[in-house]
Design an enzyme around this catalytic site. Structure first.
Site, PDB file in Angstrom:
ATOM      1  N   SER A 546      -3.749   3.015   1.978  1.00 38.02           N
ATOM      2  CA  SER A 546      -4.932   3.497   2.672  1.00 38.02           C
ATOM      3  C   SER A 546      -6.103   2.550   2.400  1.00 38.02           C
ATOM      4  O   SER A 546      -6.005   1.361   2.733  1.00 38.02           O
ATOM      5  CB  SER A 546      -5.239   4.944   2.255  1.00 38.02           C
ATOM      6  N   ASP A 629       1.012   8.067  11.452  1.00 37.15           N
ATOM      7  CA  ASP A 629      -0.271   7.957  10.758  1.00 37.15           C
ATOM      8  C   ASP A 629      -1.349   7.759  11.819  1.00 37.15           C
ATOM      9  O   ASP A 629      -1.485   6.685  12.390  1.00 37.15           O
ATOM     10  CB  ASP A 629      -0.257   6.772   9.794  1.00 37.15           C
ATOM     11  N   HIS A 661       0.726   9.310   7.081  1.00 40.98           N
ATOM     12  CA  HIS A 661      -0.025   8.542   6.083  1.00 40.98           C
ATOM     13  C   HIS A 661       0.708   8.516   4.750  1.00 40.98           C
ATOM     14  O   HIS A 661       0.494   7.644   3.929  1.00 40.98           O
ATOM     15  CB  HIS A 661      -1.415   9.163   5.922  1.00 40.98           C
TER      16      HIS A 661
END
Length: 695
Positions: A546, A629, A661
């Site tokens: 991320s 995601d 994600h």
């Protein structure tokens, strides 16, 4: 029961076969995952769930356990005994709650849809008590066992319903934002809260009253909201959290959720004018107070969570955490309604705190626990004892009994004790690193098991996501530091700028400065450890997900030869294309400081977008991304991988079509780790790509 006895036998067997073992991905997936502990009405029993995964079957199953507490001794910790009360390999029990008469209500899917069931505290006399069309998502019980639950309510039409003569048409007509969120497309339905009386003995309820009937709003608030976002008032009404913004563009830009009180068909906004997230209302046992978590600023998802209380008789509101610099979480009332217990991050750990409630000025916050661990929850049991769930980097979540006066804690669930008894853990050491702007930065260093300071080890810089998410004493099933250390890597995990638990100024310093001081903090940390004789400065890698994945991409263009391997999971590569494809615009607008078409254009797009530095990429890189995601869409990973290959940089792309994600499937999780360590071993230990050493 059989599963608990099996674990005990497994632990004894492992002990007899081997003195010690190292953590592996396969062993990681055998760990029982403890969650959702609930204290009985008399405070003498703790119910909780444990999820076990079967790697061969690629699925998990959740059962319920019970801890009996014995308070007969007047000295020391109460005695405790654990027993398993459900054993249903093909059925999982969720959201279990105590009824007022000591029974257990819970959710399970046994007849095609998620329904509420009931059983005795020993697991006997199991009966379904609801038959709600389409099933439910979650539920809570009120003071008189009133049931409040949420379920999906379809209010919008599909293309096939709009054009009935085109039943095979496969399309969407999209007129507004929020058509997809985190990992799923909008399904033409909205999550609504319902209320109903608890069914009489032997009866089955068909459902209750929709307190948001006809409203195109969601409660709980997606994507992560659950039953903590609604509650029953002492007089049997409902308070729920909701973001009632009809304009989806505004919804995407705003974090302004409010708490709504539904009484006799009418709804009142209790937090009108409070502009950030208002969540997790909970009432004191005597019904005089409502407490909740509140953020001050609209659009800032990582603002400090403050504790507010409202006196129900007058409507007066008061903040209990003025001057307290850390975000609060998981509120729990004492039985006498005078104290609120909560958790908060401090110095890269999560601890338990308390604050007193009165009509006068609030008392100072008092810290109860200390130590190198994370407490994620807190509840009051009988005799004033506290219960909480706790982890360290070297131990998964278990339940602990806590002395409220001393903060001393003792493990009572013991689910993984035998399984992990012979695992050899690496040492976790806090290290103070001086940053380039002369500040002290707490950095965790995790050493391999049987660490030998006379050897040289490849060393990994861990880049945290969030970006505002503390590098604390978490036990991750993906980014597990002990698993990395078990493969003979030293891990350097800095609490760089932008992480909570060090005050608001440190936490907010990253907003608008993603590629600035935080990158220098990363480099300061790895440089500081790399100077040690046991760290092989010719075999340094950087890994993260991320914002941590973004950090890897950014470091790839500015590291000046430090690193010989990179791994980026779901990272942001091109801030302009990311801004135009993501969904929660409040996050982008606050942290990037606006759109790329704004005038003046925010500096992040030119100074801090990794694709602007790709001409400098020359280091092997593994890119990992999931198709589902939607916050960091798949194009980010594809752009990064394609750029690396076109530039002749050794690269691999690990693509998960069914993951978002995070990687949540057991076999995908093990594959993730195998590819992760294969890449590190090839690029660092084996130098397969022929990277020259040193800067």
């Amino acid at each position: 029961m059989k599963k608990l006895l099996g674990l005990l036998f497994l632990g004894l067997l492992v002990s007899s076969l081997s003195a010690q073992q190292r953590l592996t991905p396969e062993l990681l997936w055998k760990i029982g995952r403890v969650s959702d502990e609930q204290v009985s009405p008399d405070g003498q029993k703790i119910m909780f769930g444990v999820t076990y995964y079967e790697l061969s079957e690629n699925k998990g199953s959740r059962d319920l356990y019970l801890i009996d507490l014995d308070f007969s001794s007047k000295k020391g910790f109460p005695k405790s005994k654990v027993k398993q009360i459900t054993e249903t390999p093909d059925v999982s029990e969720y959201n279990a709650r105590w009824t007022s008469n000591g029974k257990i209500a819970f959710m399970a899917v046994e007849d095609g849809a998620m329904q509420i069931w009931e059983m005795n505290a020993d697991g006997s006399d199991r009966n379904r008590i609801t038959d709600i069309d389409g099933g439910i998502s979650d539920f809570e019980l009120g003071p008189k066992d009133q049931i409040v639950y949420s379920k999906s309510v379809k209010l919008d039409q599909t293309v096939n319903e709009l054009y009935e003569d085109l039943p095979q048409a496969d399309a969407r007509i999209i007129d507004d934002l929020m058509y997809r969120h985190w990992n799923q497309w909008h399904d033409y339905a909205y999550s609504h809260v319902f209320t109903m009386p608890y069914p009489a003995a032997g009866k089955m309820s068909k459902g209750g009253m929709d307190v948001l009937e006809g409203e195109r709003f969601d409660s709980p608030v997606p994507p992560f909201g659950g039953s903590e976002q609604y509650t029953v008032t002492p007089d049997g009404n409902v308070v729920y959290a909701c973001k009632k913004t009809a304009d989806k563009v505004e919804w995407a830009k705003s974090t302004n959720t409010d708490l709504y009180h539904h009484v006799d068909g009418k709804t009142e906004n209790l937090t009108q004018g409070m502009m950030g997230y208002d969540m997790e209302a909970t009432f004191s046992p005597d019904g005089q107070w409502m407490a909740w978590l509140s953020m001050e600023r609209d659009g800032y998802e990582s603002d400090r969570n403050r504790i507010f209380v409202m006196e129900m008789a007058t409507g007066n509101k008061m903040e209990l955490t003025k001057g307290f610099p850390h975000p609060a979480g998981h509120l729990a009332w004492s039985s006498d309604s005078k104290t609120i217990y909560f958790t908060a991050p401090v110095q890269a750990t999560y601890q338990i705190f308390k604050t007193e409630v009165s009509k006068d000025d609030p008392s100072p916050v008092k810290q109860i626990t200390t130590g190198q661990h994370n407490f994620y929850s807190v509840h009051e049991a009988a005799k004033g004892w506290l219960i909480g769930s706790r982890t360290t980097m070297s131990y998964p979540k278990e339940l602990f009994l806590i002395n409220p006066e001393t903060g001393e804690a003792r493990e009572i669930s013991n689910i993984n004790q035998q399984l992990l008894a012979d695992v050899e853990w690496g040492k976790v050491v806090p290290r103070t690193v001086r940053t380039t702007d002369n500040k002290d930065m707490l950095t965790w260093v995790i050493y391999p098991p049987n660490f030998d300071p006379n050897k040289k080890y490849p060393t990994l810089l861990y880049c945290q996501g969030g970006p505002q998410s503390a590098v604390s004493q978490f036990f991750s099933f993906r980014w597990n530091f002990q698993l990395m250390a078990a493969s003979d890597y030293i891990i350097v995990a800095p609490n760089r700028r932008g992480l909570p638990s060090f005050g608001e100024e440190w936490n907010e310093a990253i907003s608008g400065d993603w590629g600035g001081q935080s990158m220098q903090d990363y480099l300061a940390a790895i440089d500081d450890v790399a100077k040690e004789k046991y760290a092989d400065e010719d075999k340094l890698g950087a890994v993260g997900a991320s914002y941590g994945g973004y950090s890897v991409y950014q470091l790839a263009g500015i590291h000046e030869g430090r690193f010989k391997s990179f791994i980026s999971h779901c990272g942001l590569y091109n801030l302009e294309s990311w801004y135009a494809a993501t969904e929660e615009m409040f996050f982008a607008n606050f942290d990037i400081k606006g759109a790329y078409w704004d005038s003046p254009k925010p500096k992040s797009y030119e100074a801090f977008s990794p694709h602007k530095f790709v001409q400098n990429w020359d280091t092997p890189i593994l890119v990992i991304h999931g198709e589902k995601d939607f916050r960091v869409p798949i194009n980010q990973g594809m752009e990064a991988f394609n750029a690396a290959k076109l530039r002749g940089v050794p690269a691999r792309f690990l693509y998960f079509p069914g993951e978002g994600h995070w990687v949540q499937s057991p076999q995908n999780g093990v594959l993730w780790h195998r590819v992760f360590f294969d890449w590190l071993d090839r690029s660092l230990k084996e130098n397969e790509f022929g990277q020259s050493g040193g800067r």
